[in-house]
Design an enzyme around this catalytic site. Structure first.
Site, PDB file in Angstrom:
ATOM      1  N   ASN A  43       3.556   9.129   2.142  1.00 60.40           N
ATOM      2  CA  ASN A  43       4.007   8.958   0.761  1.00 60.40           C
ATOM      3  C   ASN A  43       3.426   9.668  -0.249  1.00 60.40           C
ATOM      4  O   ASN A  43       3.986  10.371  -1.136  1.00 60.40           O
ATOM      5  CB  ASN A  43       3.842   7.459   0.349  1.00 60.40           C
ATOM      6  CG  ASN A  43       5.064   6.713   1.278  1.00 60.40           C
ATOM      7  OD1 ASN A  43       6.039   6.667   1.093  1.00 60.40           O
ATOM      8  ND2 ASN A  43       4.178   5.960   2.406  1.00 60.40           N
ATOM      9  N   LYS A  49       0.764  -1.275  -0.058  1.00 59.65           N
ATOM     10  CA  LYS A  49       0.092   0.026   0.069  1.00 59.65           C
ATOM     11  C   LYS A  49       0.980   1.102   0.036  1.00 59.65           C
ATOM     12  O   LYS A  49       0.537   2.278  -0.463  1.00 59.65           O
ATOM     13  CB  LYS A  49      -1.157  -0.075   1.083  1.00 59.65           C
ATOM     14  CG  LYS A  49      -0.353   0.117   2.525  1.00 59.65           C
ATOM     15  CD  LYS A  49      -0.476   1.806   2.991  1.00 59.65           C
ATOM     16  CE  LYS A  49       0.358   1.672   4.171  1.00 59.65           C
ATOM     17  NZ  LYS A  49       0.827   3.326   4.519  1.00 59.65           N
TER      18      LYS A  49
HETATM   19  O1  G3P Z   1       2.151   8.109   6.060  1.00 59.23           O
HETATM   20  P1  G3P Z   1       2.488   6.947   5.297  1.00 59.23           P
HETATM   21  O2  G3P Z   1       2.245   7.147   3.744  1.00 59.23           O
HETATM   22  O3  G3P Z   1       3.832   6.354   5.773  1.00 59.23           O
HETATM   23  O4  G3P Z   1       1.224   5.872   5.803  1.00 59.23           O
HETATM   24  C1  G3P Z   1       0.941   5.718   7.225  1.00 59.23           C
HETATM   25  C2  G3P Z   1       0.460   4.388   7.783  1.00 59.23           C
HETATM   26  O5  G3P Z   1       0.902   3.386   6.906  1.00 59.23           O
HETATM   27  C3  G3P Z   1      -0.931   4.624   7.247  1.00 59.23           C
HETATM   28  O6  G3P Z   1      -1.607   3.365   7.630  1.00 59.23           O
END
Ligand code: G3P
Ligand code: NAD
Length: 446
Positions: free
Chosen positions: A370, A305
């Protein structure tokens, strides 16, 4: 727990008077064993209430739950006896301190945003269940200066602007942090897990024999070019059973107690006592936990994801709207299922419908780091390292490095063509392709 294993001409039947979880762990053991011996099998799973069979095998108790594993080929090898003995041997978890009735001491390894937020959740639960847990938890963080600030102000000023409970003890010495712990929670970026494990003594010389739970979203490549998951690395390096927790869990939202869900994969082979203990460690009214024993899929979904949300950042960066982003999320899920079916063929499709699956891909594609950094990457000529520093101020991007690992794993198997979405995201993040190449990838990925 009473266990009895029988073999006959048509089937192996495993009788258990406990839970589904045991069936899952046995199934995995059987699958691994039979893979080594090139047997195929189909697993059916039903309630067995035939009293003559129960009497014959001296099985007692109400509500007996008895899964049956039917083998397609009726060819159990002589070495199946080793399988029987491994199935009936004491579970590894029975040997850990978590299986006794003494309050467990918990250490969270990683004082970034997620380690801090989950410490707040856990700190509340250890107070709620004094019989199960030591009332104080340890939060390990590397930086002594930050430790002093947290101790004084109760705020992790670098990573999470939320007041932390007083029963969280910040510690910057790793050995001290884990020395008396029964439960080790890992919450550091995946790039550093081997370094950190290298500094921790193996379970065999730790006095409480801990269990681990990885909250880490990321993938690795082993010495033979194959996929290695974070739980496998921790388990291999520390010789402890390790489970995973993953979900749509932006740290600040969880810390602010906004309703969230997560998927818990307890360590296998499963122990009902440990499963229940871990559930109580994480679950609150605002952090709902569902259990899923398909650990590899739970972990792989959590990592992939982060690549999907880079795709969402690219869509935002080129100025396209939600229709395109929805198509991108769908392409990402489609390629995730394809990826899991190759690297973990025993996966369950239903795992994608747990919070660790589609839900996390959607949440991160709208609200994750991300997405945010990659949008700016597309709109500027700055490098990822510069943007990470400027936008995240010390927090770490996981998506581009995971995209790199995914690309290498696929390349090793000549599979990049079957994954146009993941491959193109990786190339865009390396500035090897123009951001608008993602539109062609969406067409190809259908
Ligand atoms: O901020 P990110 O893209 O690293 O995502 C944070 C967490 O994994 C969301 O579930
Ligand atoms: N932040 C979230 O919302 C969130 C939610 C769920 C899961 N996760 C996952 O949790 C894991 C931890 O991420 P995070 O967001 O808490 O981290 P973060 O980006 O907030 O903080 C960076 C962390 O990396 C550590 N670090 C930096 N350099 C290091 C080094 N050389 N060696 C060891 N550690 C080093 C820092 O001490 C800090 O703990 C990741 O796998 C992430 O995907 C994060």
């Amino acid at each position: 727990m009473s266990r009895k294993l029988l073999a006959n001409q048509q089937a192996i039947r495993f009788y258990s008077s406990t839970y589904n979880s045991i069936y899952e762990s046995i199934k995995i053991k059987l699958q691994n064993h039979l893979k080594n011996h090139e047997f195929q099998f189909k697993a059916h799973h039903h309630t067995y209430s035939d009293t003559s069979i129960r009497n014959q095998h001296k099985i007692s108790g109400d509500g007996l739950w008895s899964p049956t594993l039917h083998f397609e080929k009726n060819q159990l090898s002589p070495s199946s006896s080793s399988l029987y003995s491994s199935l009936s041997s004491t579970s590894e978890l029975d040997q850990t301190n978590c299986n006794n009735d003494k309050p467990r001491r918990v250490t969270v390894i990683g004082g970034g945003s997620w380690g801090s937020a989950i410490s707040k959740v856990i700190a509340g639960n250890v107070t709620k269940y004094p019989d199960l847990f030591d009332p104080e938890i340890v939060l390990y963080l590397r930086d002594e200066n930050l430790r002093l600030v947290i101790e004084k102000t109760r705020v992790n000023i670098r990573y999470l602007q939320i007041k932390l409970p007083t029963n969280i003890k910040p510690v910057s010495d790793l050995k001290e942090a884990i020395s008396r712990s029964d439960v080790l929670i890992f919450a550091i970026p995946h790039e550093y897990i081997k370094d950190v494990c290298f500094k921790i003594p193996k379970r065999s010389i730790l006095t409480p024999r801990p269990v681990g739970v990885s909250l880490i979203k990321g993938l690795h490549i082993d010495g033979n070019g194959n996929l290695e998951r974070t739980t496998q690395i921790i388990s291999r390096m520390l010789d402890i059973p390790v489970g995973a927790l993953s979900g749509a869990n932006v740290a600040l939202s969880v810390a602010k107690e906004e309703f969230s869900e997560a998927t818990l994969s307890p360590p296998l082979p499963s122990s009902p006592k440990v499963d229940e203990m871990l559930n109580k460690l994480f679950a609150t009214s605002y952090f709902k936990i569902s259990t899923c024993y398909d650990t590899p899929t739970v972990e792989i979904c959590g990592a992939l994801k982060n690549v999907i949300s880079c795709g969402a950042g690219i869509i935002d960066g080129i100025g396209y709207g939600v229709n395109t982003k929805a198509a991108a999320i769908r392409a990402g899920i489609r390629e995730s299922i394809r990826f899991v079916s190759i690297f973990h063929p025993e996966y369950k499709l239903s795992t994608f419908f747990e919070n660790c699956g589609i839900a996390d891909a959607i949440g991160s594609s709208f609200g994750g780091r991300n997405r945010k950094v990659i949008e700016q990457f597309v709109k500027s000529t700055k490098s990822l390292a510069v943007l990470e520093r400027e936008i995240l101020g010390g927090q770490k991007l996981q998506g581009p490095s995971t995209g790199e690992v995914v690309n290498r794993l696929l390349d090793n198997r000549n599979l990049c063509d079957q994954f146009p979405f993941f491959t193109t995201i990786h190339r865009i993040c390396n500035r090897e392709e123009e951001p608008r190449a993602i539109l062609k990838a969406l067409e190809l990925s259908c």
